[in-house]
Design an enzyme around this catalytic site. Structure first.
Site, PDB file in Angstrom:
ATOM      1  N   HIS A  61       0.746  -1.229   0.057  1.00 32.26           N
ATOM      2  CA  HIS A  61       0.167   0.113   0.077  1.00 32.26           C
ATOM      3  C   HIS A  61       0.866   1.377  -0.015  1.00 32.26           C
ATOM      4  O   HIS A  61       0.189   2.343  -0.444  1.00 32.26           O
ATOM      5  CB  HIS A  61      -1.018  -0.076   1.250  1.00 32.26           C
ATOM      6  N   GLU A  65       3.379   5.415  -3.236  1.00 36.84           N
ATOM      7  CA  GLU A  65       3.550   6.922  -2.376  1.00 36.84           C
ATOM      8  C   GLU A  65       4.908   7.149  -2.132  1.00 36.84           C
ATOM      9  O   GLU A  65       5.384   8.377  -2.129  1.00 36.84           O
ATOM     10  CB  GLU A  65       2.604   6.880  -1.240  1.00 36.84           C
ATOM     11  N   ASP A  66       5.494   6.236  -1.611  1.00 41.15           N
ATOM     12  CA  ASP A  66       6.885   6.520  -0.942  1.00 41.15           C
ATOM     13  C   ASP A  66       7.889   5.863  -1.702  1.00 41.15           C
ATOM     14  O   ASP A  66       9.179   5.909  -0.942  1.00 41.15           O
ATOM     15  CB  ASP A  66       6.839   5.762   0.558  1.00 41.15           C
ATOM     16  N   ASP A 122      -4.558   0.498   7.939  1.00 44.78           N
ATOM     17  CA  ASP A 122      -3.507   1.528   7.860  1.00 44.78           C
ATOM     18  C   ASP A 122      -3.493   2.426   8.959  1.00 44.78           C
ATOM     19  O   ASP A 122      -2.431   2.664   9.722  1.00 44.78           O
ATOM     20  CB  ASP A 122      -3.439   2.190   6.615  1.00 44.78           C
TER      21      ASP A 122
HETATM   22  N1  LIG Z   1       2.524   6.623  13.505  1.00 44.15           N
HETATM   23  C1  LIG Z   1       3.729   6.439  13.108  1.00 44.15           C
HETATM   24  N2  LIG Z   1       3.693   6.832  11.666  1.00 44.15           N
HETATM   25  C2  LIG Z   1       4.910   6.765  11.019  1.00 44.15           C
HETATM   26  C3  LIG Z   1       6.036   6.375  11.519  1.00 44.15           C
HETATM   27  N3  LIG Z   1       7.192   6.334  10.640  1.00 44.15           N
HETATM   28  C4  LIG Z   1       6.595   6.621   9.615  1.00 44.15           C
HETATM   29  N4  LIG Z   1       4.926   6.931   9.468  1.00 44.15           N
HETATM   30  C5  LIG Z   1       4.282   7.297   8.524  1.00 44.15           C
HETATM   31  O1  LIG Z   1       3.973   8.620   8.675  1.00 44.15           O
HETATM   32  C6  LIG Z   1       2.893   9.012   8.092  1.00 44.15           C
HETATM   33  C7  LIG Z   1       1.903   9.815   8.922  1.00 44.15           C
HETATM   34  O2  LIG Z   1       2.756  11.156   9.078  1.00 44.15           O
HETATM   35  P1  LIG Z   1       2.041  12.405   8.357  1.00 44.15           P
HETATM   36  O3  LIG Z   1       3.434  13.473   8.599  1.00 44.15           O
HETATM   37  O4  LIG Z   1       0.726  12.808   8.808  1.00 44.15           O
HETATM   38  O5  LIG Z   1       1.971  12.241   6.931  1.00 44.15           O
HETATM   39  P2  LIG Z   1       3.294  12.312   5.845  1.00 44.15           P
HETATM   40  O6  LIG Z   1       4.469  11.505   6.187  1.00 44.15           O
HETATM   41  O7  LIG Z   1       2.423  11.614   4.498  1.00 44.15           O
HETATM   42  O8  LIG Z   1       3.621  13.899   5.540  1.00 44.15           O
HETATM   43  C8  LIG Z   1       1.880   7.641   8.078  1.00 44.15           C
HETATM   44  O9  LIG Z   1       1.828   7.476   6.437  1.00 44.15           O
HETATM   45  P3  LIG Z   1       1.026   6.674   5.819  1.00 44.15           P
HETATM   46  O10 LIG Z   1       1.137   5.001   6.289  1.00 44.15           O
HETATM   47  O11 LIG Z   1       0.806   6.946   4.404  1.00 44.15           O
HETATM   48  O12 LIG Z   1      -0.508   7.010   6.497  1.00 44.15           O
HETATM   49  P4  LIG Z   1      -1.324   8.378   6.460  1.00 44.15           P
HETATM   50  O13 LIG Z   1      -1.184   8.826   7.740  1.00 44.15           O
HETATM   51  O14 LIG Z   1      -0.783   9.334   5.389  1.00 44.15           O
HETATM   52  O15 LIG Z   1      -2.637   8.026   6.218  1.00 44.15           O
HETATM   53  C9  LIG Z   1       2.896   6.844   8.785  1.00 44.15           C
HETATM   54  O16 LIG Z   1       2.810   5.416   8.102  1.00 44.15           O
HETATM   55  C10 LIG Z   1       6.099   5.913  13.067  1.00 44.15           C
HETATM   56  O17 LIG Z   1       7.050   6.076  13.680  1.00 44.15           O
HETATM   57  N5  LIG Z   1       4.699   6.342  13.826  1.00 44.15           N
HETATM   58 MN   LIG Z   2       0.766   3.231   5.548  1.00 51.16          MN
END
Ligand SMILES: Nc1nc2c(ncn2[C@@H]2O[C@H](COP(=O)(O)OP(=O)(O)O)[C@@H](OP(=O)(O)OP(=O)(O)O)[C@H]2O)c(=O)[nH]1
Ligand SMILES: [Mn+2]
Length: 179
Positions: A61, A65-66, A122
């Site tokens: 997923h 994006e990454d 997620d």
């Molecule tokens: N809680 C947490 N999140 C982390 C960590 N490391 C990476 N992330 C990722 O960071 C995203 C949430 O951080 P944000 O600052 O809100 O988003 P951004 O990275 O897209 O700018 C999530 O992306 P995403 O999976 O794409 O989901 P979404 O929040 O964008 O829906 C999450 O998977 C961690 O240590 N803890």
């Molecule tokens: Mn994710």
């Protein structure tokens, strides 16, 4: 070995190679692949999901994006359904962050059931992660804002999977956020 197990191994291996240089934002710099594996495991073990394409999409997923992964690459390797689910949960990183976050709330109700499941798992993974430890550089306010925003997304996904929705509610309760 059964062909679904073999397909899941092919998929998790693809995701691991794509995310190999990435780490989570926690102080221990956990390998990023722990997150997509954990999301797929939440769907299977906690959500009772058996649809192989949903489990594959969960593993993949965050690849578009990454990482350098393209939707075409996913379609060639894993077929149109898996590629479409991943596309549905992929944010457009060329947009400003606030706009991306707003679009998740707006688009959530219009996603397919399969994509809704991946989105719920997620969010559940990320909220548990936040309740366990704060990402490097995040203030308490930023953590709380993430919970408030995630509650808006989850509200738009209501009626998708009651087991996962109950577990999400537990996470919001810990922060005093009402679903
Ligand atoms: N809680 C947490 N999140 C982390 C960590 N490391 C990476 N992330 C990722 O960071 C995203 C949430 O951080 P944000 O600052 O809100 O988003 P951004 O990275 O897209 O700018 C999530 O992306 P995403 O999976 O794409 O989901 P979404 O929040 O964008 O829906 C999450 O998977 C961690 O240590 N803890
Ligand atoms: Mn994710």
């Amino acid at each position: 070995m059964d062909s679904e197990a073999s397909l899941l191994l092919e998929t998790v291996n693809f995701a691991a190679e794509k995310h190999r240089k990435q780490r989570r934002k926690d102080p221990e710099e956990t390998p990023y692949i722990n997150h997509p594996i954990g999301v797929a495991r939440i769907l299977s073990y906690e959500g009772g999901v058996t649809d192989i394409e949903v489990l594959q999409a969960a593993l993949l997923h965050d690849t578009v994006e990454d990482t350098d992964t393209t939707p075409e690459e996913l379609e060639d390797k894993f077929g149109p359904i898996v590629a479409r689910i991943v596309q549905e949960v992929t944010d457009d990183k060329s947009l400003p962050k606030q706009e991306r976050k707003r679009l998740q709330v707006e688009h959530a109700p219009h996603c397919s059931q399969q994509a809704k499941l991946v989105k719920l798992a997620d969010k559940l993974y990320n909220l548990r992660d936040l309740n366990a430890c704060t990402p490097v550089g995040w203030s308490a306010e930023r953590v709380q804002e993430y919970f408030v925003w995630a509650a808006e997304v989850v509200k738009s996904l209501k009626g998708t999977n009651s087991a996962l929705e109950e577990k999400l509610e537990d996470q919001f309760k810990q922060r005093g956020v009402q679903l």
